[in-house]
Design a protein around this motif. Structure first.
Motif, mmCIF file in Angstrom:
data_model
loop_
_atom_site.group_PDB
_atom_site.id
_atom_site.type_symbol
_atom_site.label_atom_id
_atom_site.label_comp_id
_atom_site.label_asym_id
_atom_site.label_seq_id
_atom_site.Cartn_x
_atom_site.Cartn_y
_atom_site.Cartn_z
ATOM 1 N N ALA A 187 4.147 50.378 34.560
ATOM 2 C CA ALA A 187 2.710 50.544 34.833
ATOM 3 C C ALA A 187 2.477 51.758 35.727
ATOM 4 C CB ALA A 187 2.158 49.276 35.488
ATOM 5 N N GLN A 188 3.335 51.921 36.740
ATOM 6 C CA GLN A 188 3.183 53.064 37.651
ATOM 7 C C GLN A 188 3.355 54.377 36.894
ATOM 8 O OE1 GLN A 188 6.162 53.172 40.686
ATOM 9 N NE2 GLN A 188 5.438 55.116 41.538
ATOM 10 N N LEU A 198 9.801 64.062 34.763
ATOM 11 C CA LEU A 198 9.576 62.928 35.655
ATOM 12 C C LEU A 198 10.268 61.674 35.107
ATOM 13 C CD1 LEU A 198 8.222 61.615 38.110
ATOM 14 C CD2 LEU A 198 6.219 61.188 36.658
ATOM 15 N N LEU A 199 10.139 61.453 33.807
ATOM 16 C CA LEU A 199 10.803 60.294 33.201
ATOM 17 C C LEU A 199 12.329 60.413 33.323
ATOM 18 C CD1 LEU A 199 8.594 59.774 30.019
ATOM 19 C CD2 LEU A 199 8.805 58.235 31.977
ATOM 20 N N GLU A 200 12.850 61.606 33.138
ATOM 21 C CA GLU A 200 14.302 61.827 33.263
ATOM 22 C C GLU A 200 14.766 61.510 34.685
ATOM 23 O OE1 GLU A 200 16.631 62.712 31.072
ATOM 24 O OE2 GLU A 200 15.469 63.403 29.356
ATOM 25 N N GLY A 229 -0.488 59.280 32.598
ATOM 26 C CA GLY A 229 -1.680 59.205 31.753
ATOM 27 C C GLY A 229 -1.355 58.902 30.299
ATOM 28 N N VAL A 230 -0.347 58.064 30.067
ATOM 29 C CA VAL A 230 0.030 57.668 28.708
ATOM 30 C C VAL A 230 0.092 56.144 28.656
ATOM 31 C CG1 VAL A 230 1.316 59.790 28.236
ATOM 32 C CG2 VAL A 230 2.504 57.838 29.211
ATOM 33 N N PRO A 231 0.023 55.583 27.459
ATOM 34 C CA PRO A 231 0.075 54.116 27.359
ATOM 35 C C PRO A 231 1.448 53.572 27.813
ATOM 36 C CG PRO A 231 -0.607 55.102 25.267
ATOM 37 C CD PRO A 231 -0.196 56.217 26.172
ATOM 38 N N PRO A 232 1.461 52.399 28.420
ATOM 39 C CA PRO A 232 2.726 51.796 28.869
ATOM 40 C C PRO A 232 3.729 51.615 27.716
ATOM 41 C CG PRO A 232 0.869 50.557 29.752
ATOM 42 C CD PRO A 232 0.315 51.580 28.812
ATOM 43 N N ARG A 233 3.239 51.343 26.531
ATOM 44 C CA ARG A 233 4.124 51.178 25.373
ATOM 45 C C ARG A 233 4.905 52.466 25.105
ATOM 46 N NH1 ARG A 233 7.511 48.515 22.779
ATOM 47 N NH2 ARG A 233 7.556 48.746 20.546
ATOM 48 N N GLN A 234 4.259 53.609 25.292
ATOM 49 C CA GLN A 234 4.946 54.885 25.074
ATOM 50 C C GLN A 234 6.072 55.074 26.091
ATOM 51 O OE1 GLN A 234 2.354 58.287 24.895
ATOM 52 N NE2 GLN A 234 3.989 59.661 24.239
#
Length: 165
Positions: free
Chosen positions: A50-51, A33-35, A57-62
């Motif tokens: 944020a979305q 999904l990130l890719e 389900g992971v922290p925004p910093r990650q």
């Protein structure tokens, strides 16, 4: 000795508690999904961060760190592709240069042979004049003059600017 042992135990307890708060590795589905998101958005906007954090389900910093790392890898890959493209172009140009150098050497050899033939013809025994024209009536129209080979060569040599390699 007891003091050192208790210090080591406290240190290991602290390390264990900090490792449990470390970010967990992303699953393959999360990475996919990130890719997909990265292909359309190289920069991570706060709303998108944020979305994605909520969706995965992971922290925004990650998410931010993943994007930073992905951008760095992407830039490196592009540099490698650019390098490979330039290297291929350089190899082609060098091959063309070698081909042209061979061609120049062949032409210089042909020129040397032609110069030698002309020199040998001019140096040889006295020969009758050479008609330039195949039509003898043209020679007579020109006042009966016939150019000899050495005169033709001299005319050609001076017209070419005497630029011999």
């Amino acid at each position: 000795m007891n003091f050192f042992h208790s210090q080591n135990q406290q240190l290991s307890k602290h390390q264990n508690s900090s490792s449990s708060s470390r970010k967990k590795r992303l699953t393959q589905d999360q990475v996919r999904l990130l890719e997909r998101t990265f292909t359309s958005n190289r920069k991570l906007e706060p709303e998108l961060k944020a979305q994605l954090a909520n969706q995965l389900g992971v922290p925004p910093r990650q998410i931010s760190i993943w994007y930073q790392n992905k951008r760095a890898r992407w830039k490196t890959q592009n540099l490698e592709l650019d390098y490979n493209t330039l290297h291929l172009k350089l190899e082609n140009v060098l091959a063309d240069r070698r081909r042209l150098e061979r061609e120049v050497a062949q032409l210089q050899e042909e020129l040397r042979r032609a110069q030698q033939m002309v020199f040998d013809l001019n140096r040889g025994p006295a020969q009758p004049p050479v008609n330039v024209s195949s039509n003898s009536s043209l020679d007579e129209d020109a006042g009966g003059e016939v150019l000899q080979l050495d005169e033709l060569y001299a005319c050609w040599y001076s017209a070419s600017g005497s630029a011999w390699g």
